[in-house]
Design an enzyme around this catalytic site. Structure first.
Site, mmCIF file in Angstrom:
data_model
loop_
_atom_site.group_PDB
_atom_site.id
_atom_site.type_symbol
_atom_site.label_atom_id
_atom_site.label_comp_id
_atom_site.label_asym_id
_atom_site.label_seq_id
_atom_site.Cartn_x
_atom_site.Cartn_y
_atom_site.Cartn_z
ATOM 1 N N HIS A 134 0.846 -1.199 0.000
ATOM 2 C CA HIS A 134 0.000 0.000 0.000
ATOM 3 C C HIS A 134 0.872 1.235 0.000
ATOM 4 C CE1 HIS A 134 0.539 0.917 4.343
ATOM 5 N NE2 HIS A 134 0.407 -0.375 4.577
ATOM 6 N N ASP A 137 -0.144 4.419 1.180
ATOM 7 C CA ASP A 137 -0.456 5.441 2.172
ATOM 8 C C ASP A 137 0.259 5.186 3.495
ATOM 9 O OD1 ASP A 137 -2.267 3.197 2.333
ATOM 10 O OD2 ASP A 137 -3.456 4.332 3.788
ATOM 11 N N ASP A 146 6.316 0.780 7.448
ATOM 12 C CA ASP A 146 4.934 0.492 7.074
ATOM 13 C C ASP A 146 4.491 1.393 5.919
ATOM 14 O OD1 ASP A 146 2.354 -0.463 7.072
ATOM 15 O OD2 ASP A 146 1.717 0.698 8.808
ATOM 16 N N GLU A 155 -5.107 1.957 2.801
ATOM 17 C CA GLU A 155 -5.026 0.760 3.637
ATOM 18 C C GLU A 155 -5.088 1.122 5.104
ATOM 19 O OE1 GLU A 155 -3.199 -2.359 6.126
ATOM 20 O OE2 GLU A 155 -2.531 -0.288 5.863
ATOM 21 N N GLU A 156 -4.460 2.251 5.455
ATOM 22 C CA GLU A 156 -4.362 2.634 6.861
ATOM 23 C C GLU A 156 -5.688 3.067 7.463
ATOM 24 O OE1 GLU A 156 -1.956 1.967 8.583
ATOM 25 O OE2 GLU A 156 -0.077 2.089 7.475
ATOM 26 N N GLU A 196 3.726 -6.430 4.323
ATOM 27 C CA GLU A 196 3.655 -5.730 5.605
ATOM 28 C C GLU A 196 4.827 -6.163 6.493
ATOM 29 O OE1 GLU A 196 1.726 -3.380 6.577
ATOM 30 O OE2 GLU A 196 -0.151 -3.457 5.444
ATOM 31 N N HIS A 223 4.185 3.195 12.794
ATOM 32 C CA HIS A 223 3.249 4.198 13.299
ATOM 33 C C HIS A 223 3.834 5.055 14.420
ATOM 34 C CE1 HIS A 223 -0.667 2.071 11.731
ATOM 35 N NE2 HIS A 223 0.360 1.910 10.897
#
Length: 385
Positions: free
Chosen positions: A73, A75, A105, A135-136, A163, A357
């Site tokens: 992904h 984003d 990530d 995705e997030e 991931e 994150h």
């Protein structure tokens, strides 16, 4: 283990695109599309309904079934509210660490797969790439992409969703469904509260029903000890309602979620909750027929459940160089590819718990190098002898 120079160069560019889920990713998609077209891939954009974002798919190699699909992904999560000591949207290398929002990530894997595409010129079996958006915020992008993606008719022998798993093959994760319960009461002056229907009371009774569901999952449901929390979980995150203390509230809302093992059916969970809601409202239907509880599904994505002895799992273990098979606590897009019949494993560089994150998010140089070695082995498998 040093990554390929091309991978580091691509990662530097990717981090420079501030693709927070709330913003457009079209700059990054245009950059990736150019790299892939220069490498000889056939590409196709899959715009979202508003047109401000897009997914991208690409393919190189023979037509027909077989080959490998790599998925990432584009984003990233926001940086607001976090204290960064390095610029979040500029790649900074310090020793064995590559700092920047999305390094773990999951732009590290995205950089490695785009770098591998540039080395894939003489493959005979197909190499396919999928880059998604949003995705997030609950895998919303891949869900929009799925009808177009399914229409491509691709049938890879293996799908790797990159991931962060510390390069260990992950064969399972829970699915998720998010819900909103809207409770309708009957307003009136609080001095005569018993004559009316307090929507907050309805919401409280509904919350009690959610807690009963959690208890049933924990004590009588399916358990999988491979997860830190071995059962499906029910979580209430926000309850709101009422206007003033002296008014019986005629509205209340409750947001909640189910993170479910693949063996637990979210549709059955919703059916039970609607039955519980009917029971909560039943005492009021004769005197106050306008009272009610409505439940809507605001978002969902499927879980992943690959059997450990599937040949695809052993293949990814050999490709990654890891003998450790795991399951992850967070959700991914892997379940969507598995629903298409693709043997799907999650495997990528970095550690979500320790690095993803967080402020000063980073990816170790060694992990990115290991991912590049996995890509090299994939290309070898796809290349004629």
């Amino acid at each position: 283990m040093e990554p390929h120079a091309a991978t580091l160069k691509i990662l530097d560019r990717l981090i420079g695109f501030p693709t927070v889920s709330a913003d457009s990713n079209l700059g990054l998609i245009g950059y990736a599309e150019g790299l892939l077209q220069d490498a000889g891939f056939h590409t196709q954009r899959m715009p979202n309904t508003e047109g401000g974002k897009a997914g991208l798919v690409a393919r190189l190699g023979a037509d027909g079934p077989g080959g490998v699909l790599l998925s990432a992904h584009s984003d990233v999560v926001p940086v607001e509210g976090q204290t960064w000591t390095r610029p979040p949207f500029r790649l900074t290398r310090e020793g064995d660490r590559l700092f920047g929002r999305g390094t773990t990530d999951m732009k590290g894997f995205l950089a490695a797969m785009l770098s591998a595409a540039g080395r894939a010129g003489n493959i005979s079996q197909p190499l396919m790439l999928a880059i998604s958006y949003d995705e997030e915020v609950g895998c919303r992008g891949i869900r929009q992409m799925m009808p177009e993606f399914a229409a491509l008719g691709w049938q890879p022998d293996l799908c790797i969703v990159g991931e962060p798993t510390s390069m260990q093959p992950a064969i399972g994760h829970k699915g998720k469904a998010a819900y909103m319960a809207r409770c309708r009461g009957v307003a009136g002056h609080s001095s005569m509260a018993p004559r009316y229907v307090n929507a907050l009371h309805l919401a409280a009774d509904f919350l009690a029903a959610l807690r009963q569901e959690q208890q049933a999952f924990a004590t009588g449901g399916v358990l999988d000890e491979a997860y830190d929390v071995p059962c499906s979980t029910v979580h209430a995150g926000r309850m709101q309602g009422g206007v003033a203390l002296n008014i019986v509230p005629d509205h209340a809302s409750l947001e909640f979620e189910l993170r479910h093992l693949p063996q637990d059916d979210p549709d059955a969970f919703l059916a039970r909750l609607r039955q519980s809601a009917d029971g909560i409202i039943a005492p009021f239907t004769a005197s106050h027929p306008e009272a009610g509880i409505e439940i809507e599904v605001s978002n969902s994505y499927p879980g992943l459940a690959m059997v450990a002895d599937h040949p695809a799992v052993a293949r990814v273990a050999a490709l990654s160089g890891s003998r450790q098979i795991t399951k992850v606590a967070y959700g991914t897009e892997a379940g969507y590819f598995a629903q298409l019949g693709f043997p799907t494993v999650v495997c990528g560089p970095g550690d979500m718990e320790g690095q993803g994150h967080k402020p000063d998010e980073y990816l170790s140089v060694g992990q990115l190098g290991e991912c590049d070695r996995m890509m090299d082995r994939i290309l070898t498998q796809l290349t004629p002898v």
